[in-house]
Each structure stands twice: as C-alpha cells, then as structure tokens.
Design an enzyme around this catalytic site. Structure first.
Site, mmCIF file in Angstrom:
data_model
loop_
_atom_site.group_PDB
_atom_site.id
_atom_site.type_symbol
_atom_site.label_atom_id
_atom_site.label_comp_id
_atom_site.label_asym_id
_atom_site.label_seq_id
_atom_site.Cartn_x
_atom_site.Cartn_y
_atom_site.Cartn_z
ATOM 1 N N LYS A 1 -67.908 52.172 -1.834
ATOM 2 C CA LYS A 1 -67.377 52.455 -3.179
ATOM 3 C C LYS A 1 -66.080 51.694 -3.419
ATOM 4 C CE LYS A 1 -69.009 57.194 -2.547
ATOM 5 N NZ LYS A 1 -68.512 58.523 -2.124
ATOM 6 N N LYS B 1 -62.348 60.380 12.166
ATOM 7 C CA LYS B 1 -62.015 59.503 11.044
ATOM 8 C C LYS B 1 -60.561 59.026 11.116
ATOM 9 C CE LYS B 1 -65.464 61.548 7.881
ATOM 10 N NZ LYS B 1 -66.198 60.460 7.203
ATOM 11 N N THR C 1 -69.996 55.761 3.298
ATOM 12 C CA THR C 1 -70.357 55.246 1.982
ATOM 13 C C THR C 1 -69.102 55.080 1.130
ATOM 14 O OG1 THR C 1 -70.833 57.525 1.308
ATOM 15 C CG2 THR C 1 -72.722 56.123 1.879
ATOM 16 N N LYS D 1 -61.700 61.236 2.423
ATOM 17 C CA LYS D 1 -62.939 61.591 3.121
ATOM 18 C C LYS D 1 -62.687 62.929 3.801
ATOM 19 C CE LYS D 1 -62.583 57.596 5.354
ATOM 20 N NZ LYS D 1 -63.922 57.015 5.394
ATOM 21 N N ARG D 2 -63.731 63.546 4.354
ATOM 22 C CA ARG D 2 -63.506 64.769 5.113
ATOM 23 C C ARG D 2 -62.421 64.539 6.164
ATOM 24 N NH1 ARG D 2 -66.653 69.522 3.890
ATOM 25 N NH2 ARG D 2 -65.752 70.296 5.827
ATOM 26 N N HIS E 1 -78.214 61.376 10.989
ATOM 27 C CA HIS E 1 -76.937 61.061 10.362
ATOM 28 C C HIS E 1 -75.765 60.983 11.321
ATOM 29 C CE1 HIS E 1 -77.687 61.029 5.980
ATOM 30 N NE2 HIS E 1 -78.735 61.769 6.304
HETATM 31 C C1 LIG Z 1 -68.491 59.059 -0.913
HETATM 32 C C2 LIG Z 1 -67.964 60.401 -0.688
HETATM 33 C C3 LIG Z 1 -67.842 60.888 0.620
HETATM 34 C C4 LIG Z 1 -68.173 60.066 1.837
HETATM 35 O O1 LIG Z 1 -67.027 59.326 2.191
HETATM 36 P P1 LIG Z 1 -66.897 58.643 3.640
HETATM 37 O O2 LIG Z 1 -65.636 57.854 3.515
HETATM 38 O O3 LIG Z 1 -68.093 57.760 3.779
HETATM 39 O O4 LIG Z 1 -66.816 59.719 4.633
HETATM 40 C C5 LIG Z 1 -67.346 62.164 0.803
HETATM 41 N N1 LIG Z 1 -66.987 62.934 -0.240
HETATM 42 C C6 LIG Z 1 -67.074 62.486 -1.511
HETATM 43 C C7 LIG Z 1 -66.642 63.373 -2.627
HETATM 44 C C8 LIG Z 1 -67.571 61.214 -1.784
HETATM 45 O O5 LIG Z 1 -67.665 60.790 -3.050
#
Ligand SMILES: *Cc1c(COP(=O)(O)O)cnc(C)c1O
Length: 822
Positions: free
Chosen positions: A671, A565, A667, A559-560, A367
């Site tokens: 979305k 990032k 991911t 995101k985190r 990952h």
């Molecule tokens: C999809 C999702 C992530 C991953 O987000 P990234 O932008 O790909 O880091 C992290 N936390 C939650 C709650 C998510 O739904």
C-alpha cells in the site's frame, strides 16, 4: 432544465445527479420519517446508503441469476475475518457514481466528506489476514469470479483502542449500535449448526456401517448479505456473514414449568457464538468458544453451498467441478471433516468417493510459520464438541499414516510423528495445518519466500510426499481502495498521463516510469504528497493536539504491534537520533516525524509495554525544545482501515522491518509503495518481490537474511556482545533500562531490556540495529536530494502492478480453483 424533468428521473435506479438527489430525499422522508429540521448526520448518511443500495440491487440480482443460469463453478472463500472498513466510497467508486453522489449530496446542502466520516468501520478482523480477504472480495467481483465470501457477523469487531497515560485500553467496538445499512438479513436463510452429542454406529441392510450424530445441541446460523460490486462491470457478488441465533428456548415445556425466563436466557449462550471477534493476531489460544465459531462458519457455509449445488445437480461427483472452497488460514479447515461427514452420513457416500471429492474441492492458505500461531486443538476438547468430526479426523489420520513410507530411523524415523494429524503425545492435539495439507487439493503460501520456507521448514515432509499440492500466491491489495479512493489526487494525476486503465490493469502503471525524471510530473507528485502530509498533520493536530511539520520526513510504521514486526527497533533509532541531537545540538539531521499506529492483542503484555514505551519516548522527545524542531515521535490511537487510508498517502518512508523469515508477506508494504513512499525494510515476505519489481537501488534494504539468522542462531547468538561493542546502542538500552523515559517508575521497561539482553533477543533487534541505523542515514542523504527521492518514489509507484490483488486472484483461479477469467 427541461420542464418534464420529473419524467426523466428514474427512482431507485437513475445514475444521474437529479435521480440520486431525489432518492436521498425520498429515503429521508419515507424510509426514515425525518425532515430537514430533525434529521441528523446519521440520517443523511443512512439515506445516501439506501440510495446506493437501490442501485446495487438490480445488478446484484442479475449477477446471481447469471451464475445460476450458466451453472458457473462457485468459489467459496471461507474466512473468520473480513477487515472491510468503510464502504460508501468503495461502493460509489465501483459503481462509477462518486462524482454524481458528491454533487447530489452537495446539492442538498450536505458535506460529502463529513458524510463519509459518519460511517463506522466494519472491523471484523485483526490485521493483514482479514484485510486480504476484503481486498480479495473486491478483486473477485472486479474479475467477475462467481465467488461468495463467508464469514461471521460478530456483534463486536476488533476492539477500539484508547490510549490512557500511554497505555492501551480496550473498549468494545459498537459497530452495529445504529444498525448497518449495507447488509440485508435473509430470515429464511437459516441453517442448524450442531454441537456436542455423540455418535451412533449402526449397520444397514447391506451390512455397511452408518454413523449418526445424535443428541446434539443446535444453534441457528442466520445469513446477513452485503453486496460486493466489481469495478464498473455490473457484477455484484455477495459477502454472507452468519449470526448465531436460537429458537429452542421457546418450547412449551419450559414455558409451562414457569422457567420461561431461564429458557430465554439460555438463548444467550447460543448467541454468544457470534458475539465477538477474537483479538489475537498470529497466536493460538485453545478456547472452546473459538472452536465453536470455526465450526459454526464451516457448517453454515457448507450447508449453503450444498443446497445451492443440489438445486442444480444430483451427481455428487460433480462437486469438484462446481465448487472450490478456499480456507483463509487453518481456521476453517474443519471444512475437510465436515464435507466428509455430510457426504457420508447425510448423502450416503462411502469413504473413498467422499474423500476423492473433498480432496479435489478444498484448499488451504497458510499465513504464518510461527509455531505459536499454529492451531492445535486438544483432542479431548474437540471430541466433546464435535465427536463425529473427531472420529473422521482419526480415520483420515489412520489412513494417511498407512501411506507414509519410513526409511531408516532418526530424522527419517521421526517423520511419522511430525506428519500425523493427531499428535502422538500424552495430551494429543489435532494439528489443523497437517489436516489442511492432507485434505486439500492445493496448499499455498502468500509470498515466494514464505511458500519456499513453508516447504523447507514446517511442512518439509509433506512437500516431499505431495510436491504437486504446494504452490505460491503472493498477496496483493486492491488498487481501487488503496490508490483510487485513498489518494484521489495521485490517481487523477496518473490518469491524466496514461488514462485510467491502470485501475483494473495495474501493470499499466509501468507507463508512468517514463515521467520519473519529468520535472512537471515530479512537481505534481511532490505537491500531492505535501498536500496529503498537510491533511494528516491537521488530523494529528485535531486528534492529538500535537503539531508536526509537513516538510519533515513522514516515517511511518503502522501494523499490529508484535515483537517480530520490531516497532522497538524503529523506536530505538528515534532514541538514537534524540541522543545525537542532545549531545550535538547542531547535528546535521534531517527533520523527521516518526508515526506509529497499531493494536496489541489484549493479552500480549510485551506488545502493550512497547506501546507504553513509544508513548513515553514521544512525551520526552516532543517536549524537549532541544530536539523537537527536528524530531517528533507520535503514536496515533485506534489503527483501522480508515486510519490507514489517511496515513499511507502521507508517508515518505514505509517501515517494513520484521525479523527475516517471520513476516509471511505483508500487504502494508504494498500500500505504501503504491502511494509513493519508499520502503526501508528487511529481506522478508513480499519485500523481496517489491525489491525485484522496483529494482534494488529504489528501496532501502538492510539487515540479516533468513540464512544469516539461521546461521547466527546455530552458532549461538550473543546480544550482550553487540550491546557491549556499540556505544550508541548501549546508551539507548541503558536509558530504557534506567528509567530515562519512565522517571516515575524506573523499572517499568525492564521486561523489554531483559528480553533483549538476558533472554536471547529472539527477534534479533540488536543484531540488526546498526545496519538499520546506517540505512536510515542513507535515507536522509537521499531525502535531501528532492529530485532523486521523487524519481525513486515514481519508480516505486510505476512498478507496483504485480501487487494488485487482481493479479493474486488470477493466480488463485489458474493455480488453485480451476476457474476461467478473461
Ligand atoms: C494492510 C493492513 C494491515 C496489514 O499490514 P501489515 O503491515 O502487512 O502487517 C493491517 N491492518 C490494517 C488496518 C491494514 O489496512
């Protein structure tokens, strides 16, 4: 209504409104012993869940019986994290009961949306990795893959995030406080997991060595099962989470010696194993309790899998035909030595046949390439906790090293040192990634770019030695949760035009591209987006007391919080806009609302300081009448799956701005695009594949590529030079440095400016700043042309088919698991 309506109601299974409503009432009265006068919102929710569970149970039993009778090959998905969020909507949508349930619930004078909000998020994960596992469960069930998800039932999931005075405060996540009605405990599904002790070697009659692991400390793993229904296909798979328990404290000896309390208290030590999810994302901390958790998951799950296998088969060589084990990152990679141990020490196989089975059965998903994330356990720690496994790992390593041919010296001569599983240093460490590659059948990365970089960088020697082991499976998201559930209006609009096959065949979305210039369709898409933005605005008003303009660009980065990032870069753009507005109040800047959400690891000081800076900038921007009509900045606390479901459908612009080469896939990016947001992003992770799918003119790509970055690092990157030559950038950094956003503590943000100017700006924020700001200006220009923006949004939605997790799971079935799906 017919007079004999009572006879038409099928209690516990009926899929009509009457049956559903009556069962809710029955559960309220006969399971919970409540009436209309004393029942609470939670009781109503609980009754609804039990009514849904009733309807899952016969399908669940039938599915499992079917797998047994057909002797189906099982997929065992091993993951330390499952970020599943709320389940009510998901269960109802997949059972085809959403409208029935809503009507039944309204018929009882209850509010469906309120009930849905009563559920607590199951937050058993940190971010993308855990959410991926949750999307995969949905897709495996939808495709009818005979899979079981194994994980840990943490008492406390990812911490709740409060913001106090702009700082992140962590609070325990009490998700089990009132019980969790979606799971069923299996009191007899209990396995002993061993720790510590030592190994005994002995020779049997034929003179063969035999090893026993003795004097161990034993902990019980107790199964809690949650049903995972596929989308309207009658399949119900299982998510089985293990809880650690103990029963050894109750032995008579302690009791008699009057040490009863002590003996019982010792149980707590064992139970600590499943107490809490480690809240670190992509960083390795070598804590013993974490290693215990990892082995606990592996041991319990493999015992369960072996028991299932042995019930139907007695030839162990059939294992690879009957099981595919998938390790979600290196965390469960102890499955490799554990399966060796079981096959040799418990089943009596020799090394060779055991190794053949292991290397045909287990698989490992990588990952991240970031060195600080790679698990490397000190061998002393592992040898103490898992002496027999350590022995086996040493032997795997020894035999593996014998197969490596070293030609020459230098780079080639160091090859062995790079490839060894146990590092050749003073404080030797077990490299779990190397173990995964040596012991796995297949190793995959999670996007094309990431899989290629994996072969070119950290695992290049392995890729040369075992080219056939390496493959790619680009991540995906489930269209059920991430469109049908979270954006019902858009889902219905799409279904009106092209039918609803897209829900399980996301490629069908291509058929809406023909409407990308259709005025009526565009209008509907725009109205839905506006309604979603208004709903989010109302939520923000309620939660944060801040007004935001639904007609402004909703620019969202959720995101985190991680330096790679680059939340900091989005914030620096906002400060740039702020400065332009301050110096030129009439500046032609498109109104924009910049929204952030995300948790920082509790020990990640820099990330927490970034949160503080975002909040301080927000405070100044939002309270400055010169700019606050045009620009708003806001940090929404406690990012979660449920918050993502509220924010993503309301986004115009999706921020995917990681330093190229550092985001393995992402991911969140998928979305947003699926919900009609346009992406501003770097050529990183799956952004590259998104660009291929939506075509370059429909995505805002900027910044350095992986090659540019490598080149820049090699020739010597000088962030100071960029700072000195860019007036706007210089102003932003100076303001942060000089306390413009922290007048009460002017030095507060020095660690941030130091990292940028004096410590090499490792994440290359300065290097990408100008091209980011320019690309944002292009975003504004396109946003002003409403039709063009909307056309691009529709094209994005239409081309997201590739990013369904159904496609990912088909890829796993074909490339890795050797499981047939139709
Ligand atoms: C999809 C999702 C992530 C991953 O987000 P990234 O932008 O790909 O880091 C992290 N936390 C939650 C709650 C998510 O739904």
């Amino acid at each position: 209504m017919p007079t004999d309506s009572k006879q038409t109601i099928h209690p516990r299974t009926g899929m009509d409104v009457d049956a559903f409503r009556e069962d809710i009432k029955q559960h309220l009265q006969y399971t919970l012993a409540k009436d209309q006068y004393v029942s609470t919102e939670w009781d109503h929710y609980h009754s609804v869940v039990m009514t849904v569970m009733d309807r899952l149970h016969d399908r669940w039993i039938d599915t499992q019986q079917g797998y047994y009778q057909q002797k189906s090959k099982r997929v065992y998905y091993l993951s330390m994290e499952y970020l599943i969020g709320r389940l009510l909507d998901n269960m109802l949508v997949n059972l085809g009961l959403q409208d029935v349930a809503a009507e039944a619930i309204e018929g009882l004078g209850l509010d469906y949306d309120e009930l849905r909000e009563t559920e607590v998020d199951a937050g058993l994960g940190n971010g993308g990795l855990g959410r991926l596992a949750a999307c995969f469960l949905d897709s495996m069930a939808t495709l009818g893959v005979p899979a079981i998800g194994y994980g840990i039932r943490y008492d406390y999931g990812i911490f709740d995030q409060d913001i106090e005075d702009g700082w992140q405060i962590e609070k325990p996540d009490l998700w089990l406080e009132y019980g969790y009605p979606w799971s069923i405990v299996r009191p007899r599904k209990k396995y002993k997991v061993q720790f510590y002790g030592e190994t005994n070697a002995s020779k049997d009659k034929e003179g063969r060595m035999h090893f026993d692991w003795v004097n161990t400390h034993k902990v019980n793993a107790l199964a809690y099962d949650t049903p995972i229904p596929g989308y309207r296909n009658e399949v119900v798979n299982t998510l089985r989470l293990w809880k650690a328990t103990s029963d050894e404290g109750f032995d008579l000896k302690s009791f008699n010696q009057g040490e009863y309390i002590d003996a019982v208290r010792n149980n707590l030590l064992e139970e600590n194993i499943s107490r809490v999810l480690y809240p670190n994302d992509k960083v390795f901390k070598g804590q013993e309790l974490r290693l215990k958790q990892e082995y606990f998951l592996v041991s319990a799950s493999l015992q369960d899998a072996m028991q299932r296998f042995k019930k139907q088969f007695d030839d162990l060589r059939k294992i690879p035909d009957q099981m595919a084990v998938q390790c979600n990152d290196t965390h469960p990679n102890l499955a490799i030595p554990e399966l060796m141990r079981v096959l040799m020490d418990e089943e009596g196989l020799e090394w060779g046949p055991a190794w053949d089975i292991v290397t045909q059965t287990t698989n490992y998903t990588n990952h991240t390439l970031m060195p600080e994330a790679l698990e490397q356990w000190p061998i002393s720690l592992m040898a103490n906790l898992l002496p027999r496994h350590t022995q086996i790992i040493r032997e795997i390593d020894r035999r593996f090293l014998n197969t490596i041919e070293v030609a020459g010296s230098g780079e080639e001569g160091d090859k062995k040192d790079r490839m060894r599983i146990i590092s050749n240093e003073m404080n030797a460490r077990v490299r779990m990634g190397n173990l995964g590659i040596v012991g796995a059948r297949k190793v995959n990365g999670v996007s094309e770019l990431h899989s290629n970089l994996m072969k070119k960088t950290i695992f290049r020697d392995f890729a040369r030695q075992f080219p056939e082991k390496f493959t790619n499976v680009t991540n995906g998201i489930t269209p059920r949760r991430w469109l049908r559930q979270c954006n019902r209006a858009l889902a219905d609009l799409i279904s009106d035009r092209i039918g609803d096959d897209w829900i399980t065949q996301l490629d069908q979305l291509r058929r809406i591209e023909q409407f990308s210039e259709d005025e009526e369709f565009q209008d509907s898409v725009r109205q839905i987006k506006l309604a979603n933005k208004k709903r989010l605005a109302a939520y923000i008003k309620k939660e944060r007391g801040v007004s935001v303009d639904p007609h402004s660009i909703f620019d969202i980065q959720i995101k985190r919080i991680h330096e790679y990032k680059r939340q900091l870069m989005a914030l620096m753009h906002a400060i740039t806009l702020y400065n332009r507005l301050k110096s030129n109040p009439g500046a032609d800047i498109e109104p924009r609302t910049l929204l952030f959400a995300g948790k920082a690891a509790p020990g990640y000081t820099m990330a927490k300081l970034h949160i503080k800076l975002i909040n301080n900038v927000a405070e100044i921007v939002n309270n400055d009448p010169d700019v606050s009509d045009t620009l708003r900045v806001l940090f929404l606390p406690d990012y979660s799956v449920s918050l993502a479901e509220k924010m993503i459908p309301a986004a115009d612009l999706s921020e995917q701005i990681s330093t190229a080469g550092m985001e393995a896939s992402g991911t969140g990016n998928m979305k947003f695009a699926l919900n009609g947001a346009l992406t501003i992003g770097t050529l990183d992770g799956a952004n590259i594949e998104i660009r291929e799918q939506v075509r370059p003119e429909n995505i805002f790509i900027f910044g350095m590529t992986v090659d540019d970055i490598e080149h820049k690092r090699r020739e010597g990157y000088e962030p100071k030079e960029i700072y000195d030559s860019d007036e706007e950038l210089k102003q932003v950094i100076d303001q942060i440095h000089e306390g413009y956003f922290s007048p009460e503590d002017p030095d507060l943000f020095h660690p941030i400016t130091n990292a940028l100017l004096n410590e090499g700006d490792y994440f290359m924020v300065l290097a990408d700043y100008r091209s980011y700001v320019e690309k944002q200006a292009e975003v504004e220009r396109v946003y002003k042309k409403k039709d063009e923006w909307c056309r691009k949004a529709i094209i994005n939605i239409a081309n997201m088919g590739h990013f369904s997790s159904d496609r990912s799971i088909r890829d796993y079935c074909e490339r890795i698991w050797d499981v047939e799906v139709d």
